[in-house]
Design an enzyme around this catalytic site. Sequence first.
Site, PDB file in Angstrom:
ATOM      1  N   LYS A 172     -28.447  12.647 -16.384  1.00  0.00           N
ATOM      2  CA  LYS A 172     -29.654  12.319 -16.625  1.00  0.00           C
ATOM      3  C   LYS A 172     -29.384  10.888 -16.432  1.00  0.00           C
ATOM      4  O   LYS A 172     -29.066  10.514 -17.266  1.00  0.00           O
ATOM      5  CB  LYS A 172     -31.093  12.853 -17.650  1.00  0.00           C
ATOM      6  CG  LYS A 172     -31.949  12.303 -16.935  1.00  0.00           C
ATOM      7  CD  LYS A 172     -32.783  12.157 -18.249  1.00  0.00           C
ATOM      8  CE  LYS A 172     -32.606  10.673 -18.862  1.00  0.00           C
ATOM      9  NZ  LYS A 172     -33.437   9.925 -18.406  1.00  0.00           N
ATOM     10  N   PRO A 173     -29.250  10.244 -15.889  1.00  0.00           N
ATOM     11  CA  PRO A 173     -29.256   8.600 -14.969  1.00  0.00           C
ATOM     12  C   PRO A 173     -30.572   8.327 -15.636  1.00  0.00           C
ATOM     13  O   PRO A 173     -31.165   9.089 -16.097  1.00  0.00           O
ATOM     14  CB  PRO A 173     -29.373   7.998 -13.699  1.00  0.00           C
ATOM     15  CG  PRO A 173     -29.332   9.945 -13.244  1.00  0.00           C
ATOM     16  CD  PRO A 173     -30.040  10.849 -14.013  1.00  0.00           C
ATOM     17  N   GLU A 248     -22.246   7.183 -28.570  1.00  0.00           N
ATOM     18  CA  GLU A 248     -22.638   5.501 -28.331  1.00  0.00           C
ATOM     19  C   GLU A 248     -23.457   5.152 -28.267  1.00  0.00           C
ATOM     20  O   GLU A 248     -24.536   4.847 -27.333  1.00  0.00           O
ATOM     21  CB  GLU A 248     -21.684   5.514 -26.871  1.00  0.00           C
ATOM     22  CG  GLU A 248     -20.224   6.537 -26.864  1.00  0.00           C
ATOM     23  CD  GLU A 248     -19.259   6.459 -28.017  1.00  0.00           C
ATOM     24  OE1 GLU A 248     -19.222   5.057 -28.158  1.00  0.00           O
ATOM     25  OE2 GLU A 248     -18.343   7.246 -28.250  1.00  0.00           O
ATOM     26  N   CYS A 282     -22.797  -3.337 -24.780  1.00  0.00           N
ATOM     27  CA  CYS A 282     -22.706  -2.949 -25.855  1.00  0.00           C
ATOM     28  C   CYS A 282     -21.543  -3.861 -26.676  1.00  0.00           C
ATOM     29  O   CYS A 282     -21.921  -3.642 -27.673  1.00  0.00           O
ATOM     30  CB  CYS A 282     -22.351  -1.446 -25.858  1.00  0.00           C
ATOM     31  SG  CYS A 282     -21.017  -0.864 -25.245  1.00  0.00           S
ATOM     32  N   GLU A 380     -30.187  -5.982 -32.703  1.00  0.00           N
ATOM     33  CA  GLU A 380     -29.215  -5.937 -31.485  1.00  0.00           C
ATOM     34  C   GLU A 380     -30.027  -6.739 -30.418  1.00  0.00           C
ATOM     35  O   GLU A 380     -30.951  -5.701 -29.970  1.00  0.00           O
ATOM     36  CB  GLU A 380     -28.977  -4.989 -30.694  1.00  0.00           C
ATOM     37  CG  GLU A 380     -27.823  -4.702 -29.864  1.00  0.00           C
ATOM     38  CD  GLU A 380     -27.948  -3.007 -29.565  1.00  0.00           C
ATOM     39  OE1 GLU A 380     -28.588  -2.235 -29.220  1.00  0.00           O
ATOM     40  OE2 GLU A 380     -26.377  -3.207 -28.850  1.00  0.00           O
ATOM     41  N   GLY A 453     -22.561   5.556 -33.732  1.00  0.00           N
ATOM     42  CA  GLY A 453     -22.358   6.518 -32.984  1.00  0.00           C
ATOM     43  C   GLY A 453     -21.395   7.965 -34.022  1.00  0.00           C
ATOM     44  O   GLY A 453     -21.673   7.555 -34.810  1.00  0.00           O
TER      45      GLY A 453
HETATM   46  P1  NAD Z   1     -31.850   4.385 -24.338  1.00  0.00           P
HETATM   47  O1  NAD Z   1     -31.069   5.132 -25.957  1.00  0.00           O
HETATM   48  O2  NAD Z   1     -33.389   3.146 -24.338  1.00  0.00           O
HETATM   49  O3  NAD Z   1     -31.632   5.210 -23.512  1.00  0.00           O
HETATM   50  C1  NAD Z   1     -30.570   5.688 -23.296  1.00  0.00           C
HETATM   51  C2  NAD Z   1     -30.353   6.962 -22.017  1.00  0.00           C
HETATM   52  O4  NAD Z   1     -31.776   7.623 -23.132  1.00  0.00           O
HETATM   53  C3  NAD Z   1     -31.526   6.995 -21.009  1.00  0.00           C
HETATM   54  O5  NAD Z   1     -31.085   7.602 -19.870  1.00  0.00           O
HETATM   55  C4  NAD Z   1     -33.306   7.269 -21.595  1.00  0.00           C
HETATM   56  O6  NAD Z   1     -33.750   7.472 -20.401  1.00  0.00           O
HETATM   57  C5  NAD Z   1     -32.696   8.615 -22.508  1.00  0.00           C
HETATM   58  N1  NAD Z   1     -33.382   9.205 -23.435  1.00  0.00           N
HETATM   59  C6  NAD Z   1     -34.762   8.404 -24.072  1.00  0.00           C
HETATM   60  N2  NAD Z   1     -35.206   8.603 -24.989  1.00  0.00           N
HETATM   61  C7  NAD Z   1     -35.133   9.887 -24.998  1.00  0.00           C
HETATM   62  C8  NAD Z   1     -34.774  11.006 -26.068  1.00  0.00           C
HETATM   63  N3  NAD Z   1     -36.062  11.065 -27.060  1.00  0.00           N
HETATM   64  N4  NAD Z   1     -33.819  12.105 -25.831  1.00  0.00           N
HETATM   65  C9  NAD Z   1     -33.631  11.926 -25.051  1.00  0.00           C
HETATM   66  N5  NAD Z   1     -32.414  10.929 -24.410  1.00  0.00           N
HETATM   67  C10 NAD Z   1     -34.048   9.508 -24.261  1.00  0.00           C
HETATM   68  O7  NAD Z   1     -30.861   3.260 -24.176  1.00  0.00           O
HETATM   69  P2  NAD Z   1     -31.018   1.797 -23.203  1.00  0.00           P
HETATM   70  O8  NAD Z   1     -31.817   1.286 -23.819  1.00  0.00           O
HETATM   71  O9  NAD Z   1     -30.611   2.422 -22.388  1.00  0.00           O
HETATM   72  O10 NAD Z   1     -28.997   0.790 -23.984  1.00  0.00           O
HETATM   73  C11 NAD Z   1     -29.380  -0.245 -24.422  1.00  0.00           C
HETATM   74  C12 NAD Z   1     -28.536   0.740 -25.857  1.00  0.00           C
HETATM   75  O11 NAD Z   1     -27.464   1.667 -25.387  1.00  0.00           O
HETATM   76  C13 NAD Z   1     -28.390  -0.436 -26.711  1.00  0.00           C
HETATM   77  O12 NAD Z   1     -28.755   0.012 -28.146  1.00  0.00           O
HETATM   78  C14 NAD Z   1     -26.541  -0.376 -25.951  1.00  0.00           C
HETATM   79  O13 NAD Z   1     -26.110  -0.840 -28.220  1.00  0.00           O
HETATM   80  C15 NAD Z   1     -26.638   1.110 -26.974  1.00  0.00           C
HETATM   81  N6  NAD Z   1     -24.989   1.291 -25.760  1.00  0.00           N
HETATM   82  C16 NAD Z   1     -24.412   1.768 -26.638  1.00  0.00           C
HETATM   83  C17 NAD Z   1     -23.063   1.823 -25.281  1.00  0.00           C
HETATM   84  C18 NAD Z   1     -21.585   2.202 -27.040  1.00  0.00           C
HETATM   85  O14 NAD Z   1     -20.454   2.580 -26.154  1.00  0.00           O
HETATM   86  N7  NAD Z   1     -21.973   2.215 -28.000  1.00  0.00           N
HETATM   87  C19 NAD Z   1     -22.652   0.637 -24.871  1.00  0.00           C
HETATM   88  C20 NAD Z   1     -23.825   1.234 -23.735  1.00  0.00           C
HETATM   89  C21 NAD Z   1     -24.945   0.491 -24.708  1.00  0.00           C
END
Ligand code: NAD
Length: 477
Positions: A172-173, A248, A282, A380, A453
Amino acid sequence: MIERKMYIAGEWADAVSGATLTTLNPSTGEELGTAPSAGDEDVARAVSAARAAFPIWSGMTQAERNKVLFRIAALIRENADEMAKIEGLEHGTPYSDAFGVCMGAAEKFEWSANAALRIKGDEIPVPGDTLTFIKREPVGVIGFIIPWNLPTIMTAVKLAPALAVGNTCVLKPPSINSLIGLKFAEVISKAEGLPPGAVNVITGPGGSVGAAIASHPGIDLVGFTGSSETGKSILASAAPTVKKCVMELGGNNPVLIFPDADIDASLKVLAWRQFNNSGQHCSGPGRYYVHESVYDEFIAKFAEYARNLKVGDPSDRAVQMGPMVSREHQSKVLGYIESAKAEGARVVTGGAAQVPGRGFFVAPTVLADCTHNMKAAREEIFGPVAVIIKYTDSDDLAALANDSEYGLCAHVWTRNIGAGMKLIGKLRVGAVFINCQMLTNEQPWGTSVKESGIGKEGGMYGMLEFTEPKLVCVNFA
Ligand code: NAD
């Protein structure tokens, strides 16, 4: 308007309900296109397609699977221009960065094909006429939930190793970058030899579609990148069916600038990382602790770097920084700047929305005179905002760095390598970068430290997460 369908069982599909979602161009705020908004029945269809494809894909030899992976890599390279353009339109990534990301995605498939050849069984000596060994098997069907910050590379870093070792996937993107994910699906769909259903890409809101993937009994492992808050919700969805989860999550990475640091060299890495992808990295710097003796120099040079950045339309080849990915995220980042100002931070440069069009831009910002306990330093931000804190010889740097709910990585800059090395064991993080920041295909990323993570992604450590070590014990007496 661009209109795309989902990719399920090797076919292009609308949501059963007919529902769609609309994504925006963050550089203008205008509507860009539509993608299906999946429901539980679409998730179930995708999972059953992946389950049906699993014996076929996992039953192929490594050499047969590798041919397909190399074809996918070649297709990504052939389509990199189009993929980079959609990444610019829907995510706001400047073209040259987006093109580089596509090349990186292709490499992930090539690297994974080669790395899978290195996976071997492991014999464990036991007494008597018994042979005991560990056989590495694919885990089965993996549900991947992708974040919006780097959608193309995050898709490749998950999909490539998972496929290489024989798993099939439902992916899922991020909903706001659905068109990027579906473009990736279109490119992959052309790879001859990939069985229908081996890769399924479904789009829709995370709260419903992501949760349906995480809780589905037909999914064996959830691979997720995103915020810690969403990660906790996914862990809860996965718990009733006791799924393995590779997570992650968030970070607030400390940067420790020693008095003897090479400031120019540090800024080449840190300032670039702070503003590249509008700070939505991240592994990037979260909060800077700068020794008082180099504090003014560090801030002056950082601000100069920020002021010289060309911010604007990502399709302009001279632009170095585009918009934030969404209006919501722009507001969040601006909120952190306002709260820092209210708590006494000094805006050296930036500090507001930058509006070269109508998009979701935030000016490259340097905040000085911040303190460890400010909201902007503790949470963050995930944006183009450098939060700079002065420290003196009496401060315990490791204690400051560790005083966070996160433990993703730390950056240390010093010419005294011995002093830097002594810090490694004291820092509660998954990665320590001393005088550099480098992440190659071979290096694992991620951590199980605190709320950042569970498990590793990338490199051989990450690939092995997608395998199950099966114990085999044979008595041949
Ligand atoms: P997010 O948590 O808002 O969304 C990530 C994904 O989860 C999206 O596809 C979203 O549609 C889905 N999602 C949202 N609610 C959900 C639920 N209740 N159940 C299942 N899926 C759900 O994150 P974001 O805002 O897209 O990304 C930014 C965050 O990602 C930051 O906190 C960043 O630190 C983290 N990040 C971490 C790493 C790492 O390697 N540790 C890498 C990249 C980003």
